[in-house]
Enzyme design. Structure first.
Site, mmCIF file in Angstrom:
data_model
loop_
_atom_site.group_PDB
_atom_site.id
_atom_site.type_symbol
_atom_site.label_atom_id
_atom_site.label_comp_id
_atom_site.label_asym_id
_atom_site.label_seq_id
_atom_site.Cartn_x
_atom_site.Cartn_y
_atom_site.Cartn_z
ATOM 1 N N LYS A 10 -129.270 25.173 30.610
ATOM 2 C CA LYS A 10 -128.098 24.348 30.886
ATOM 3 C C LYS A 10 -128.459 22.858 30.946
ATOM 4 O O LYS A 10 -129.570 22.515 31.362
ATOM 5 C CB LYS A 10 -127.610 24.782 32.261
ATOM 6 N N ILE A 18 -125.657 21.813 15.711
ATOM 7 C CA ILE A 18 -124.917 20.685 16.218
ATOM 8 C C ILE A 18 -124.440 20.951 17.652
ATOM 9 O O ILE A 18 -124.381 22.100 18.082
ATOM 10 C CB ILE A 18 -123.652 20.378 15.337
ATOM 11 N N ASN A 19 -124.092 19.857 18.328
ATOM 12 C CA ASN A 19 -123.367 19.993 19.575
ATOM 13 C C ASN A 19 -121.889 20.243 19.233
ATOM 14 O O ASN A 19 -121.535 20.338 18.060
ATOM 15 C CB ASN A 19 -123.536 18.726 20.429
ATOM 16 N N ASN A 46 -114.566 23.636 25.620
ATOM 17 C CA ASN A 46 -115.027 23.580 27.006
ATOM 18 C C ASN A 46 -115.196 22.132 27.431
ATOM 19 O O ASN A 46 -115.514 21.258 26.627
ATOM 20 C CB ASN A 46 -116.341 24.357 27.167
ATOM 21 N N LYS A 87 -130.747 16.638 20.050
ATOM 22 C CA LYS A 87 -129.574 17.386 19.565
ATOM 23 C C LYS A 87 -128.541 16.449 18.960
ATOM 24 O O LYS A 87 -128.065 15.520 19.622
ATOM 25 C CB LYS A 87 -128.977 18.149 20.750
ATOM 26 N N GLY A 95 -118.512 19.517 31.789
ATOM 27 C CA GLY A 95 -118.878 18.226 32.384
ATOM 28 C C GLY A 95 -120.260 18.223 33.005
ATOM 29 O O GLY A 95 -120.509 17.545 34.008
ATOM 30 N N THR A 107 -121.762 30.253 21.891
ATOM 31 C CA THR A 107 -120.513 30.863 22.371
ATOM 32 C C THR A 107 -120.483 32.385 22.235
ATOM 33 O O THR A 107 -119.947 33.074 23.103
ATOM 34 C CB THR A 107 -119.334 30.235 21.594
ATOM 35 N N GLY A 143 -124.207 26.592 15.869
ATOM 36 C CA GLY A 143 -122.793 26.433 15.544
ATOM 37 C C GLY A 143 -122.191 27.689 14.961
ATOM 38 O O GLY A 143 -122.278 27.932 13.763
ATOM 39 N N CYS A 166 -123.756 11.986 25.173
ATOM 40 C CA CYS A 166 -123.250 11.511 26.461
ATOM 41 C C CYS A 166 -122.943 10.026 26.346
ATOM 42 O O CYS A 166 -123.614 9.309 25.614
ATOM 43 C CB CYS A 166 -124.306 11.685 27.549
HETATM 44 C C1 LIG Z 1 -119.579 26.429 27.895
HETATM 45 C C2 LIG Z 1 -120.504 25.578 27.079
HETATM 46 C C3 LIG Z 1 -121.372 24.716 27.724
HETATM 47 C C4 LIG Z 1 -122.252 23.915 26.963
HETATM 48 N N1 LIG Z 1 -123.117 23.087 27.610
HETATM 49 C C5 LIG Z 1 -123.998 22.350 26.898
HETATM 50 C C6 LIG Z 1 -124.950 21.511 27.562
HETATM 51 O O1 LIG Z 1 -125.040 21.454 28.788
HETATM 52 N N2 LIG Z 1 -125.787 20.758 26.772
HETATM 53 C C7 LIG Z 1 -125.743 20.804 25.403
HETATM 54 O O2 LIG Z 1 -126.525 20.124 24.727
HETATM 55 N N3 LIG Z 1 -124.862 21.611 24.759
HETATM 56 C C8 LIG Z 1 -123.996 22.377 25.471
HETATM 57 N N4 LIG Z 1 -123.110 23.189 24.823
HETATM 58 C C9 LIG Z 1 -123.096 23.228 23.345
HETATM 59 C C10 LIG Z 1 -123.866 24.414 22.811
HETATM 60 O O3 LIG Z 1 -125.225 24.381 23.203
HETATM 61 C C11 LIG Z 1 -123.783 24.479 21.272
HETATM 62 O O4 LIG Z 1 -124.359 23.303 20.734
HETATM 63 C C12 LIG Z 1 -122.351 24.592 20.779
HETATM 64 O O5 LIG Z 1 -121.595 25.437 21.612
HETATM 65 C C13 LIG Z 1 -122.274 25.107 19.330
HETATM 66 O O6 LIG Z 1 -122.813 26.402 19.214
HETATM 67 P P1 LIG Z 1 -121.908 27.740 19.245
HETATM 68 O O7 LIG Z 1 -120.787 27.536 18.286
HETATM 69 O O8 LIG Z 1 -122.831 28.847 18.870
HETATM 70 O O9 LIG Z 1 -121.395 27.870 20.659
HETATM 71 C C14 LIG Z 1 -122.236 23.996 25.558
HETATM 72 C C15 LIG Z 1 -121.352 24.873 24.920
HETATM 73 C C16 LIG Z 1 -120.509 25.672 25.661
HETATM 74 C C17 LIG Z 1 -119.586 26.619 24.942
#
Ligand SMILES: Cc1cc2nc3c(=O)[nH]c(=O)nc-3n(C[C@H](O)[C@H](O)[C@H](O)COP(=O)(O)O)c2cc1C
Length: 374
Positions: free
Chosen positions: A101, A247-248, A125, A221, A128, A322, A299, A186
């Site tokens: 996290k 990606i984020n 999401n 990232k 925060g 996700t 992603g 950020c």
């Molecule tokens: C609930 C949630 C919390 C996330 N928290 C972070 C985080 O704290 N730091 C970060 O770099 N990315 C965070 N992400 C982004 C994920 O690490 C990831 O980059 C993004 O969800 C895309 O991948 P996915 O489509 O497989 O979920 C978060 C994503 C979700 C869904």
């Protein structure tokens, strides 16, 4: 469906092999470093499986500065807690890596609710960055992480270069911390709220500052919320990052049904899940051509074909995000399915999948999204 032609060796693949050497072979033990090849082909097809001995199959990948992932399937930050929450249901030691996290210098309570909502083929999401702060994270989790063979990469966030540097400094040398993933999506308070990730200078500056503060392997990232990822990717690589992750989430808004008002307490949220996979493919495709450091894709991964698609555009590993909420065992299944697919194709390394979709010569990016020409 994966076809045998993926095995064809292309020039871009040869480049990938030079760029991304897999780790030196280590003695393997079942479930530690080298995944066992399941007897059932992952694809469910009845094709003859070319047996590859467990010992011969190498799924490991070297990311840089001594960080070797035992296999290329990681879990994404924010979707797997600190790993400890899932260790009862999942054998965490069979994962390629855990991105924990987002962690900040001081504790954060996160955004006001509601914080999540479903969207077509994904979710929004706005957690925060709720977290107890870096000192508490180290105190609560590092000792456990140190007992795992799976590398734990701490995802770091901040509102100033100083924040990032200070968190990195505190993580440096802590047993159990295998690396740092900088979440630079950020707002940079010092620069009036502009995101680090969308500004070439700020992205390079924060990477260079953290690089100076720690010898830990440094992953940075990328945000998809930019017009052209290549100069940002290059600035980060030039500043000393060992790898990029991409990606984020994509910035989005949901409207509360029948109320005509934003649904999320924070108004904006980050879109993730299968809906963003094409965007992630495009960003990885462009970043992989722009830099010579490894790129790890994230992603919308939900099955093996997604993993292979990301390898094709140049990723050396993938993170599952996700989709874990629906099935926490998915990442481990993907490790087994990848091993089975390598076995089916008679491969001794998954490396042959990497970069097959990349052009021989780096092309122009197509990130404007308006280049539709009928
Ligand atoms: C609930 C949630 C919390 C996330 N928290 C972070 C985080 O704290 N730091 C970060 O770099 N990315 C965070 N992400 C982004 C994920 O690490 C990831 O980059 C993004 O969800 C895309 O991948 P996915 O489509 O497989 O979920 C978060 C994503 C979700 C869904």
């Amino acid at each position: 469906m994966v076809k045998a032609k993926r095995r064809a060796v292309t020039s871009s693949q040869r480049v990938a092999e030079q760029k991304y050497p897999t780790a030196p072979k280590r003695p393997s033990s079942p479930g530690r470093g080298h995944a066992a090849v399941p007897s059932r082909p992952a694809t469910g097809r009845a094709d003859p499986v070319t047996p590859v001995s467990h010992r011969a199959l190498d799924l490991s990948v070297a990311i840089g500065r001594g960080l070797v992932l035992p296999n290329p399937i990681l879990v994404a930050s924010g979707t797997f807690g600190y790993g400890t929450e899932y260790s009862e249901v999942v054998d965490v030691d069979r994962l390629g890596g855990i991105c924990c996290k987002g962690t900040t210098l001081k504790a954060r309570i996160g955004n006001p609710p509601p914080r999540v909502t479903e969207t077509p083929a994904g979710m929004l999401n706005s957690i925060g960055l709720q977290n107890p702060g870096v000192d508490a994270v180290i105190a609560r989790y590092a000792e456990t992480w140190a007992t795992w063979t799976t590398p734990v990469i701490v995802n770091v966030a901040g509102e100033s270069v100083h924040d990032y540097v200070e968190v990195a400094r505190r993580l440096d040398g802590v047993p159990g911390v295998a690396g740092i993933e900088l979440n630079i999506s950020c707002p940079n308070v010092g620069a009036g709220g502009l995101q680090f990730a969308i500004d070439v200078g700020a992205a390079g500056e924060v990477t260079a500052a953290v690089r100076r503060a720690t010898d830990l392997p440094l992953l940075v990232k990328l945000s998809p919320n930019v017009a052209d990822i290549r100069p940002i990717a290059r600035a980060i690589a030039d500043a000393g990052a060992d790898a990029l992750t991409a990606i984020n989430t994509l910035s989005g808004i949901a409207i509360a049904q029948g109320r005509g008002r934003p649904l999320l307490g924070n108004i904006y949220g980050g879109l993730s899940g299968p809906a963003i996979k094409p965007v992630a493919l495009r960003v990885v495709y462009e970043a992989a051509q722009a830099v010579r450091i490894p790129v790890i894709a994230i992603g919308g991964v939900t099955d093996l074909s997604d993993v292979l698609d990301f390898f094709a555009v140049g990723a050396v590993a993938v993170q599952v995000g996700t989709a874990i909420f629906a099935d926490p065992t998915l990442p481990l299944r993907l490790v087994d399915e990848l091993a089975a697919e390598c076995g089916r194709l008679g491969m001794t390394s998954y490396r042959d999948f990497i970069g097959t979709a990349l052009p021989k010569k780096a092309g122009q990016p197509s990130s404007k999204g308006v280049e539709y020409r009928p």
